[in-house]
Motif scaffolding. Structure first.
Motif, short mmCIF file in Angstrom:
data_model
loop_
_atom_site.label_atom_id
_atom_site.label_comp_id
_atom_site.label_asym_id
_atom_site.label_seq_id
_atom_site.Cartn_x
_atom_site.Cartn_y
_atom_site.Cartn_z
N ARG A 94 129.14 54.78 31.57
CA ARG A 94 128.16 55.75 32.07
C ARG A 94 127.01 55.90 31.07
O ARG A 94 125.84 55.91 31.45
CB ARG A 94 128.86 57.11 32.27
N GLU A 114 119.19 54.53 26.32
CA GLU A 114 120.49 54.74 26.95
C GLU A 114 121.08 56.05 26.41
O GLU A 114 120.96 56.36 25.22
CB GLU A 114 121.45 53.60 26.63
N ASN A 161 124.57 52.88 31.04
CA ASN A 161 123.93 52.52 32.29
C ASN A 161 122.99 53.59 32.83
O ASN A 161 122.50 53.50 33.95
CB ASN A 161 124.98 52.17 33.35
N ARG A 162 122.77 54.63 32.03
CA ARG A 162 121.82 55.68 32.40
C ARG A 162 120.91 55.95 31.20
O ARG A 162 121.37 55.91 30.05
CB ARG A 162 122.55 56.96 32.84
N THR A 163 119.67 56.21 31.47
CA THR A 163 118.71 56.43 30.39
C THR A 163 118.09 57.81 30.46
O THR A 163 118.00 58.41 31.53
CB THR A 163 117.58 55.38 30.43
N HIS A 177 128.78 62.18 31.31
CA HIS A 177 128.64 62.04 32.76
C HIS A 177 127.73 63.10 33.37
O HIS A 177 127.31 62.97 34.53
CB HIS A 177 130.02 62.10 33.45
#
Length: 413
Positions: free
Chosen positions: A286, A296, A289-291, A362
């Motif tokens: 998680r 990141e 894969n998210r910025t 998350h």
């Protein structure tokens, strides 16, 4: 010290493959179906999705069944340490222990019946439990007293002629809501002034439909009823069962409890470690894969340090738990008292810490039911109370440490 035999490695690899191929692809949808029933605390309507029996049958066919039981005739003949590795792998999933018939409280109850039950009790209750045809409940904790001191127990099991009369109220009785729950192991005070305080408690087998047994309610854990398994409150009002329903005889409750809890704590702790590993993996995926703010998420703040802290904590907990299992296998439960208490403090706390980190990464998703994180968190926080709270286990460790130097933890008069 912790090297596995070729046979144990085979079970471990086949368990990993089964979880990857059969359980992981359907688990999200499985629990979504359970939650969609939206029945709240009405356990009378709880049902397991049909997929469960399909998975259980596949596990049986591959001999991935009752792996917790060291008896080769009834289980798979794995030692406590060998099964510990399998417990870790199954702990990555909230469903896997049920599929393999290795879930609490049934595994502990089956071990009790195997070690202490009469031949009649084994035929009537152990045999269908081993086959996964029924489920069982363990009733020990009481709402009216501090159950961290089991001698506080107010429920009674009194002998009257050829019957045992049971009275009392229990709660946090796991598995009570399961539609397949058929038998209860009821622990209670059996007064006998001729015996010391640790020989005045008994375990009694009680069919769940016996007159006087009333399921009062299911208890939510952080708002979730853990359906269709459940943790309930149940009353016993002048319940009468044959005297043959004592397990191991009157007054043997504490002895049996110690035999039951040792391996069970290994299972719980290794499942916690598996859940912590899964949580760390989810956290990394998680976070990478998210910025946010052009980076990141995992590379922001102190998140990379938290990954390192999680790895160190998980590996420490695993080594301590495997050492406890090794001592149990080679020297017996009594020789591993310090380690058994230590892992019960460490493993749930490590899981709680790692899950909390994963939830934070998350964001909002972390506190939803879209991932297993909320289930893992409830597991971790509950286990810091179940089977003895942290404080009791720390007290045991300090008592044993002082005894090594010839001291007592008791106050001088």
């Amino acid at each position: 010290m912790f090297e596995l035999s070729a046979r144990a490695k085979d079970y471990l690899e086949r368990t990993k493959k089964f979880i990857k191929d059969e359980i992981e692809p359907i688990e999200t949808e499985f629990w979504r179906e359970v939650h969609s029933q939206n029945l709240g605390g009405d356990w009378t309507k709880w049902q397991w999705p049909a997929q469960l029996e399909t998975l259980k049958n596949k596990a049986k066919q591959q001999n991935l069944w009752n792996m917790f039981l060291p008896c080769a005739e009834l289980g798979q003949g794995l030692s406590v340490q060998e099964y510990a590795h399998i417990a870790e792998i199954s702990g990555r999933s909230l469903l896997a222990p049920i599929v393999f018939n290795c879930n609490a409280p049934d595994s502990g109850n089956m071990e009790v019946l195997w070690r202490y039950g009469s031949e009649t009790q084994k035929e009537q209750w152990l045999k269908p439990l081993l086959a996964g045809e029924i489920r069982s409940v363990f009733c020990m904790t009481e709402p009216a007293v501090a159950s961290s001191d089991a001698t506080n127990m107010q429920a009674t099991a009194v002998i009257e002629g050829n019957e045992i009369v049971l009275n009392g109220r229990k709660w946090w009785s796991s598995g009570l809501g399961d539609p397949n729950a058929k038998v209860i192991i009821f622990m209670a005070h059996t007064p006998d002034t001729s015996k010391d305080r640790h020989h005045q408690h008994s375990m009694v087998l009680v069919p769940i439909n016996t007159k006087g047994v009333t399921i009062e309610r299911m208890l939510p854990v952080f708002g979730d009823y853990d359906a269709p398994h459940g943790h309930g409150e149940v009353s016993f009002d002048h319940v009468r069962v044959p005297i043959e329903n004592f397990i191991g005889g009157a007054g043997q409750g504490f002895e049996i409890a110690q035999g039951r809890l040792g391996p069970g704590r290994i299972h719980h702790c290794m499942r916690c470690i598996g859940a912590a590993e899964k949580s760390l993996e989810l956290m990394i995926d998680r976070g990478m894969n998210r910025t946010a703010f052009g980076k990141e998420i995992l590379k922001l703040g102190g998140n990379l340090e938290r990954v390192a802290e999680a790895r160190v904590a998980i590996d420490q907990a695993r080594l301590l738990t495997l050492y406890a299992a090794y001592k149990m296998d080679t020297l017996g439960n009594m020789a591993a008292l310090t380690e058994i208490s230590a892992i019960k403090v460490v493993a749930p706390s490590v899981l709680e810490k790692v899950v909390d980190m994963a939830m934070q990464i998350h964001g909002g998703m972390g506190v939803s039911q879209d991932t297993p994180l909320t289930g893992f968190f409830a597991q971790a926080r509950s286990l810091r109370l179940a089977d003895g709270p942290d404080e009791v286990h720390k007290g045991m460790i300090s008592k044993l440490e002082l005894a090594k130097r010839g001291y007592s933890t008791r106050s001088k008069k």
